[in-house]
Design a protein around this motif. Structure first.
Motif, mmCIF file in Angstrom:
data_model
loop_
_atom_site.group_PDB
_atom_site.id
_atom_site.type_symbol
_atom_site.label_atom_id
_atom_site.label_comp_id
_atom_site.label_asym_id
_atom_site.label_seq_id
_atom_site.Cartn_x
_atom_site.Cartn_y
_atom_site.Cartn_z
ATOM 1 N N LEU A 3 0.749 -0.964 -0.019
ATOM 2 C CA LEU A 3 0.056 0.095 -0.115
ATOM 3 C C LEU A 3 0.935 1.274 0.008
ATOM 4 N N ILE A 4 1.865 1.175 0.952
ATOM 5 C CA ILE A 4 2.653 2.452 1.006
ATOM 6 C C ILE A 4 3.679 2.706 -0.426
ATOM 7 N N TYR A 246 -1.953 6.333 2.873
ATOM 8 C CA TYR A 246 -0.555 5.539 3.060
ATOM 9 C C TYR A 246 0.655 6.078 2.344
ATOM 10 N N LYS A 332 27.560 13.834 -6.367
ATOM 11 C CA LYS A 332 27.492 13.131 -5.379
ATOM 12 C C LYS A 332 26.354 13.375 -4.482
ATOM 13 N N ARG A 365 10.285 7.272 5.551
ATOM 14 C CA ARG A 365 10.697 5.868 5.865
ATOM 15 C C ARG A 365 12.363 5.917 5.605
ATOM 16 N N VAL A 368 14.516 8.220 7.577
ATOM 17 C CA VAL A 368 14.639 7.690 9.045
ATOM 18 C C VAL A 368 15.794 6.657 8.957
ATOM 19 N N GLU A 369 15.402 6.059 8.244
ATOM 20 C CA GLU A 369 16.272 4.463 7.985
ATOM 21 C C GLU A 369 17.859 4.939 7.626
ATOM 22 N N THR A 370 18.168 5.947 6.708
ATOM 23 C CA THR A 370 19.331 6.048 6.222
ATOM 24 C C THR A 370 19.966 7.133 7.118
ATOM 25 N N GLU A 371 19.253 8.087 7.742
ATOM 26 C CA GLU A 371 19.690 9.315 8.537
ATOM 27 C C GLU A 371 20.307 10.242 7.617
ATOM 28 N N ILE A 372 20.039 10.250 6.215
ATOM 29 C CA ILE A 372 20.499 11.076 5.318
ATOM 30 C C ILE A 372 19.404 11.954 5.157
ATOM 31 N N GLN A 403 11.598 11.717 12.207
ATOM 32 C CA GLN A 403 11.367 10.772 12.984
ATOM 33 C C GLN A 403 9.876 11.140 13.708
ATOM 34 N N LEU A 406 7.278 9.965 11.298
ATOM 35 C CA LEU A 406 7.490 8.480 10.986
ATOM 36 C C LEU A 406 6.424 7.847 12.300
ATOM 37 N N GLU A 407 6.527 8.495 13.495
ATOM 38 C CA GLU A 407 6.102 7.930 14.532
ATOM 39 C C GLU A 407 4.469 8.377 14.368
ATOM 40 N N PHE A 409 2.842 8.468 11.677
ATOM 41 C CA PHE A 409 2.116 7.686 10.429
ATOM 42 C C PHE A 409 1.715 6.484 11.017
ATOM 43 N N VAL A 410 2.817 5.705 11.819
ATOM 44 C CA VAL A 410 2.597 4.469 12.261
ATOM 45 C C VAL A 410 1.131 4.542 13.399
ATOM 46 N N ARG B 40 25.847 2.312 7.321
ATOM 47 C CA ARG B 40 25.454 2.665 8.857
ATOM 48 C C ARG B 40 24.433 1.816 9.052
ATOM 49 N N ALA B 43 18.381 3.506 10.936
ATOM 50 C CA ALA B 43 18.181 4.354 11.665
ATOM 51 C C ALA B 43 19.205 4.792 12.788
ATOM 52 N N MET B 49 13.039 3.587 16.283
ATOM 53 C CA MET B 49 12.856 4.138 14.907
ATOM 54 C C MET B 49 12.825 2.701 14.230
ATOM 55 N N LEU B 52 9.471 1.141 14.661
ATOM 56 C CA LEU B 52 8.563 1.872 13.734
ATOM 57 C C LEU B 52 8.637 1.274 12.478
ATOM 58 N N LEU B 53 9.736 1.587 11.980
ATOM 59 C CA LEU B 53 10.033 0.834 10.477
ATOM 60 C C LEU B 53 9.517 -0.659 10.301
ATOM 61 N N LEU B 59 3.144 -3.644 4.623
ATOM 62 C CA LEU B 59 2.305 -2.727 4.390
ATOM 63 C C LEU B 59 2.299 -2.395 2.623
#
Lengths: 414, 59
Positions: A3-4, A246, A332, A365, A368-372, A403, A406-407, A409-410, B40, B43, B49, B52-53, B59
Motif C-alpha cells: 500500500l505504501i 498511506y 554526489k 521512511r 529515518v532509516e538512512t539518516e540522510i 522521526q 514516522l511515529e 504515521f505508524v 550505517r 536508523a 525508529m 517503527l520502520l 504494508l
C-alpha cells in the motif's frame, strides 16, 4: 508492491506530471482566505511574535509599515506584540514566500495554476536585492519598492499575461536544469527565460514609457526573479500530492527562522517541527557565521519537488558555496538524495549526470532509516533585525522532523 | 611454521572497507587501493525508529 509503495508511486507520478503555469497577478486581499489588514502570513510552521527570530520580526515590522498600520518600526513592533496581528503560515493559506516570506493584504501575488490538477497557489514578486523585506532589511528602498510592485509591476504583469496567456513554469524549470541550475541557489537562467517570455507582452501593454523602462530596469538584470516563481512551481506541484492515503512522501518542507517544519502526504496539514539548523556557507564581507540567523524560508519547497539540493548535480558551479573542493561533489549530493526519494522525473533531467532524472518524492521512511537528511540550498539572513541578506549556503533538514512524522504515521494506522 | 598473516600483508591486497571510513583513508594514505562501502546501521541504531520502520515492512 504494498500500500505504501503504491501510494508513493502515485505521489511521484503526480509530482512529475504537474504542470504549473503563471496564470495571473492578483491581490492577496482578493484571493487569500480569511485575510484582512491585520493578518500577516509568514514562512515556515506556525510561530508567535515572541518566538520569532530577528529577521522575521524585522520583516513583519516592514510589512506593517507597508500596510499603513504603523509609521515607525517601533510602532510596528508594538502593534505586532499587542496581540492584534494574526500570524499564520503561508503554507496553510495557499501561499509561499522566500526567507521571512511575509505576505500581507495589499500585496500583488503571482497566481500559479497546476494545469494538470487544477490547484492554485500564490507568491509575491521577488525583490531581487539583498536589501529586501524577505531578509528583514530596514533599508529605505524596501517599502517604496513594495508599493511599486503594487502600483506598477503587478498590474503590468497581469495585463501582459492577459495578452500573452499563461507562462509555462514547468518548461522554464526543465530548460534551466539543462543550463546549469538547480533553481534554488542559482536561478539566473530561469530568470532570463522568464524575462524572455514576459517582455514582448509587457511592451504591448505598458503605455507609459517611464514605467516600461522601470520594469525593464528591474526585471532584466535580476538573477533571482524566478526564485519565487520556481517556489510557486514547487508549491503547486507539492499541493497535488496532499492527502494520499498511506503515502509517506513529504508534501511540505519549510522554516520560519526558529523552527523547521515538514508535512507528509497521508498526514494532511499536520506540522512536524524541530529547531532550524545552522547554514554552512559563504558570507558577504564583513559578515561571518557568527552573524547568521538559522535557516529560514518557504523556499525549500523547491527541494520538496526535486529541485535545489536534490538537483545539485545540475549546478556544479555551486560547490564552492559549501566548501567542496571538487565539482564532483554536486553529483554526489544528487546521488545521495536519490537514496531518500521514491523515484525520478522522466522529463526534468540533469545533463551532466547522463540525463539523470531529478529525485522525486522524499520518503520519511528512507530518511529515518538512512539518516540522510534532505540537503537544502539557501540564502542567509542576519540574526539581528534590519540587516538583510549576508550570505548563501546549505543546510540539512532536521532528522527529528522525519522521526516525529514516522511515529505519527505508524500511529495513524491504528 | 609459516606466518599466514605476514604472508597476506606482504602480498598485493584487494581491500573492501565497510562502514567507518577512517580505515579506508588509512589504506589510501599508504598508497594501498581500497574500495569503501558507505554503510550505517538502520536508523543509526535507534531502536524506537527501527521498531517503527519494521511495522511498515508488510504494508
Amino acid at each position: 508492491m504494498g500500500l505504501i509503495d503504491d501510494a508513493n508511486r502515485e505521489a511521484v507520478e503526480r509530482l512529475d506530471l504537474s504542470n504549473p503555469a503563471l496564470t495571473d497577478v492578483v491581490f492577496a486581499k482578493d484571493v487569500v482566505p480569511g485575510i484582512d489588514k491585520y493578518t500577516v502570513s509568514h514562512a515556515g510552521p506556525p510561530i508567535t511574535w515572541n518566538a520569532m527570530s530577528g529577521p522575521m520580526r524585522s520583516a513583519v515590522m516592514g510589512a506593517l509599515i507597508y500596510e499603513g498600520l504603523a509609521e515607525t518600526r517601533e510602532e510596528a513592533a508594538q502593534l505586532a506584540a499587542s496581540g492584534k496581528i494574526k500570524f499564520r503560515p503561508n503554507h496553510d493559506c495557499g501561499c509561499v514566500g522566500p526567507m521571512a516570506g511575509v505576505t500581507t493584504y495589499s500585496m500583488p501575488l503571482c497566481e500559479v495554476t497546476n494545469l494538470t490538477y487544477g490547484n492554485k497557489c500564490y507568491i509575491a514578486f521577488n525583490e531581487s536585492d539583498i536589501r529586501a523585506l524577505c531578509f528583514g532589511s530596514a533599508d529605505p528602498v524596501v517599502i517604496p519598492r513594495l508599493h511599486w510592485f503594487e502600483e506598477v509591476l503587478g498590474p503590468a504583469v497581469k495585463d501582459a499575461l492577459a495578452v500573452n496567456g499563461p507562462i509555462n513554469l514547468k518548461a522554464i524549470v526543465t530548460k534551466a536544469l539543462t543550463q546549469g541550475e538547480e533553481l534554488h541557489n542559482r536561478i539566473a537562467a530561469g530568470s532570463a527565460l522568464f524575462y524572455k517570455a514576459i517582455s514582448p507582452a509587457l511592451v504591448k501593454v505598458v503605455d507609459s514609457r517611464t514605467e516600461l523602462q522601470e520594469i525593464v530596469d528591474f526585471l532584466a538584470p535580476s538573477d533571482y526573479v524566478f526564485l519565487n516563481l520556481g517556489m510557486a512551481y514547487g508549491k503547486a506541484s507539492a499541493d497535488a500530492i496532499k492527502n494520499i492515503p498511506y503515502c509517506t512522501v513529504v508534501s511540505t518542507m519549510s522554516r520560519n527562522g526558529t523552527n523547521f517544519g515538514i508535512k507528509v502526504s497521508a498526514l494532511g496539514e499536520r506540522w512536524f517541527e524541530a529547531p532550524c539548523p545552522k547554514v554552512k556557507g559563504i558570507y558577504y564581507p564583513p559578515y561571518t557565521e557568527a552573524d547568521a540567523n538559522p535557516d529560514m524560508g518557504d523556499s525549500c519547497i523547491t527541494e520538496t519537488v526535486g529541485l535545489g539540493g536534490c538537483a545539485m548535480g545540475a549546478n556544479p558551479a555551486m560547490v564552492h558555496v559549501f566548501g567542496a573542493e571538487s565539482t564532483d561533489e554536486a553529483a554526489k549530493i544528487t546521488r545521495e538524495m536519490l537514496e531518500i526519494t521514491c523515484g525520478v522525473s522522466k522529463d526534468k533531467v540533469i545533463p551532466n549526470m547522463n540525463n539523470q532524472g531529478i529525485p522525486l518524492g522524499i520518503d520519511i521512511r528512507k530518511v529515518v532509516e538512512t539518516e540522510i537528511c534532505p540537503l537544502i540550498n539557501t540564502g542567509i539572513a542576519h540574526k539581528d533585525p534590519s540587516h538583510g541578506q549576508i550570505g548563501a549556503g546549505v543546510s540539512r533538514a532536521p532528522l527529528a522532523c522525519f522521526q516525529q512524522a514516522l511515529e505519527a504515521f505508524v500511529e495513524s494506522l491504528g | 611454521m609459516e606466518n599466514k598473516v605476514n604472508k597476506l600483508f606482504s602480498s598485493q591486497l584487494a581491500i573492501a572497507n565497510v562502514g567507518v571510513d577512517i580505515f579506508a583513508k588509512a589504506f589510501r594514505a599508504q598508497d594501498t587501493p581500497c574500495v569503501h562501502v558507505e554503510w550505517r546501521p538502520p536508523a543509526g541504531g535507534n531502536k524506537k525508529m527501527v521498531d517503527l520502520l519494521s511495522k511498515l515492512k508488510d504494508l
